[in-house]
Design a protein around this motif. Structure first.
Motif, PDB file in Angstrom:
ATOM      1  N   PHE A  57       6.797 -11.552  -2.304  1.00 30.07           N
ATOM      2  CA  PHE A  57       7.399 -10.276  -2.675  1.00 30.07           C
ATOM      3  C   PHE A  57       7.785 -10.241  -4.154  1.00 30.07           C
ATOM      4  CE2 PHE A  57      10.741  -7.174  -3.091  1.00 30.07           C
ATOM      5  CZ  PHE A  57      10.431  -6.179  -2.188  1.00 30.07           C
ATOM      6  N   ARG A  58       8.534 -11.247  -4.608  1.00 33.04           N
ATOM      7  CA  ARG A  58       8.987 -11.237  -6.006  1.00 33.04           C
ATOM      8  C   ARG A  58       7.802 -11.180  -6.971  1.00 33.04           C
ATOM      9  NH1 ARG A  58      12.200 -16.292  -8.484  1.00 33.04           N
ATOM     10  NH2 ARG A  58      10.121 -17.199  -8.228  1.00 33.04           N
ATOM     11  N   GLU A  59       6.783 -11.976  -6.697  1.00 33.78           N
ATOM     12  CA  GLU A  59       5.606 -11.968  -7.559  1.00 33.78           C
ATOM     13  C   GLU A  59       4.940 -10.597  -7.548  1.00 33.78           C
ATOM     14  OE1 GLU A  59       1.485 -14.503  -8.319  1.00 33.78           O
ATOM     15  OE2 GLU A  59       2.520 -14.666  -6.390  1.00 33.78           O
ATOM     16  N   GLY A  60       4.889  -9.987  -6.366  1.00 34.36           N
ATOM     17  CA  GLY A  60       4.282  -8.663  -6.272  1.00 34.36           C
ATOM     18  C   GLY A  60       5.002  -7.633  -7.126  1.00 34.36           C
ATOM     19  N   MET A  61       6.327  -7.606  -7.045  1.00 32.02           N
ATOM     20  CA  MET A  61       7.092  -6.652  -7.844  1.00 32.02           C
ATOM     21  C   MET A  61       6.962  -6.951  -9.334  1.00 32.02           C
ATOM     22  SD  MET A  61       8.316  -4.308  -5.906  1.00 32.02           S
ATOM     23  CE  MET A  61       9.388  -3.550  -7.136  1.00 32.02           C
ATOM     24  N   GLU A  62       6.969  -8.235  -9.690  1.00 30.40           N
ATOM     25  CA  GLU A  62       6.821  -8.591 -11.107  1.00 30.40           C
ATOM     26  C   GLU A  62       5.445  -8.211 -11.637  1.00 30.40           C
ATOM     27  OE1 GLU A  62       7.727 -12.736 -11.220  1.00 30.40           O
ATOM     28  OE2 GLU A  62       9.903 -12.422 -11.269  1.00 30.40           O
ATOM     29  N   MET A  63       4.401  -8.450 -10.837  1.00 30.09           N
ATOM     30  CA  MET A  63       3.044  -8.125 -11.265  1.00 30.09           C
ATOM     31  C   MET A  63       2.842  -6.605 -11.348  1.00 30.09           C
ATOM     32  SD  MET A  63       1.274 -10.986 -11.749  1.00 30.09           S
ATOM     33  CE  MET A  63      -0.465 -10.695 -11.410  1.00 30.09           C
ATOM     34  N   LEU A  64       3.519  -5.857 -10.486  1.00 27.13           N
ATOM     35  CA  LEU A  64       3.408  -4.397 -10.537  1.00 27.13           C
ATOM     36  C   LEU A  64       3.962  -3.879 -11.866  1.00 27.13           C
ATOM     37  CD1 LEU A  64       2.516  -1.922  -8.864  1.00 27.13           C
ATOM     38  CD2 LEU A  64       4.872  -1.793  -8.006  1.00 27.13           C
ATOM     39  N   GLY A  65       5.041  -4.486 -12.316  1.00 23.99           N
ATOM     40  CA  GLY A  65       5.577  -4.204 -13.654  1.00 23.99           C
ATOM     41  C   GLY A  65       5.795  -2.725 -13.926  1.00 23.99           C
ATOM     42  N   SER A  66       5.285  -2.263 -15.050  1.00 19.76           N
ATOM     43  CA  SER A  66       5.503  -0.881 -15.477  1.00 19.76           C
ATOM     44  C   SER A  66       4.812   0.139 -14.576  1.00 19.76           C
ATOM     45  CB  SER A  66       5.023  -0.692 -16.920  1.00 19.76           C
ATOM     46  OG  SER A  66       3.631  -0.941 -17.022  1.00 19.76           O
ATOM     47  N   LEU A  67       3.862  -0.318 -13.765  1.00 16.03           N
ATOM     48  CA  LEU A  67       3.216   0.604 -12.821  1.00 16.03           C
ATOM     49  C   LEU A  67       4.189   1.074 -11.738  1.00 16.03           C
ATOM     50  CD1 LEU A  67      -0.351  -0.908 -12.264  1.00 16.03           C
ATOM     51  CD2 LEU A  67       0.256   1.185 -13.502  1.00 16.03           C
TER      52      LEU A  67
END
Length: 202
Positions: free
Chosen positions: A52-62
């Protein structure tokens, strides 16, 4: 004219399989990280495999693009993508989600004879009528791979599944939908669900 569906590419997810499933179901699907393409789409798919954390971080500005689009564009979260729709997750600490569907993401507690992750075929039981499940039986088999589940209220639960205990395996809030299973790996049932998501787009 075919519905224009975008699959958000933020570095995590089974993108090609989702793309093939949507194309088979009749959509003109595109994998993209371009905010303008996402904002102009008829429908959005947020896939995801991993933490989850990686997913939110990778989503970033999107994240801002997704939140803005979700107010008027149908969105389907798949697996980790569904979990990211929730308020927060307890996976490796407490992490904020997109907040599009009220609820928390929690880890399965192993029960006797059951292992974590929950992996393989299991049934979904349809709890509420929804165009997403048009043409399906009350219970259908679909394919899961996950160690965490979404804990949300019945008002947002479209389907439930039991593994160690009942959990929400499909959710909805407004134009936002989520499925914990992988429709692109779930045979005819999964393809029917993708087709239904395309059909519910105005």
């Amino acid at each position: 004219m075919k519905k224009r569906i975008v699959i958000i590419d933020y570095g995590l997810g089974n993108l090609r399989s989702v793309l093939r499933g949507l194309e088979w179901a009749g959509a003109a699907a595109t994998i993209t990280a371009d905010p303008e393409v996402i904002a102009s789409a008829d429908g959005i798919v947020l896939p995801g495999v991993g933490a989850f954390r990686e997913g939110m971080e990778m989503l970033g500005s999107l994240e801002h693009t997704v939140l803005a689009a979700a107010s008027e564009t149908p969105l389907l979260g798949i697996c980790l993508g569904m979990q990211m729709l929730m308020d927060r997750s307890e996976e490796h600490g407490i992490h904020r989600g997109l907040g599009l569907v009220p609820g928390d993401v929690k880890r399965f507690v192993p029960a006797a004879g059951e292992k974590v992750p929950h992996m393989g075929w299991n049934t979904i039981r349809i709890e509420r009528e929804t165009p997403l499940f048009d043409g399906l039986h009350e219970e259908e088999y679909v394919y899961f791979v996950h160690s965490y589940y979404a804990a949300t209220a019945p008002d947002y639960t479209l389907a439930s599944t039991t593994y160690t205990h009942p959990f929400a395996s499909a959710v909805k809030n407004g134009l936002t939908y989520g499925v914990q299973f992988h429709p692109e790996k779930s045979g005819a049932v999964g393809l029917a669900i993708l087709g239904n998501f395309i059909d519910l787009i105005c």
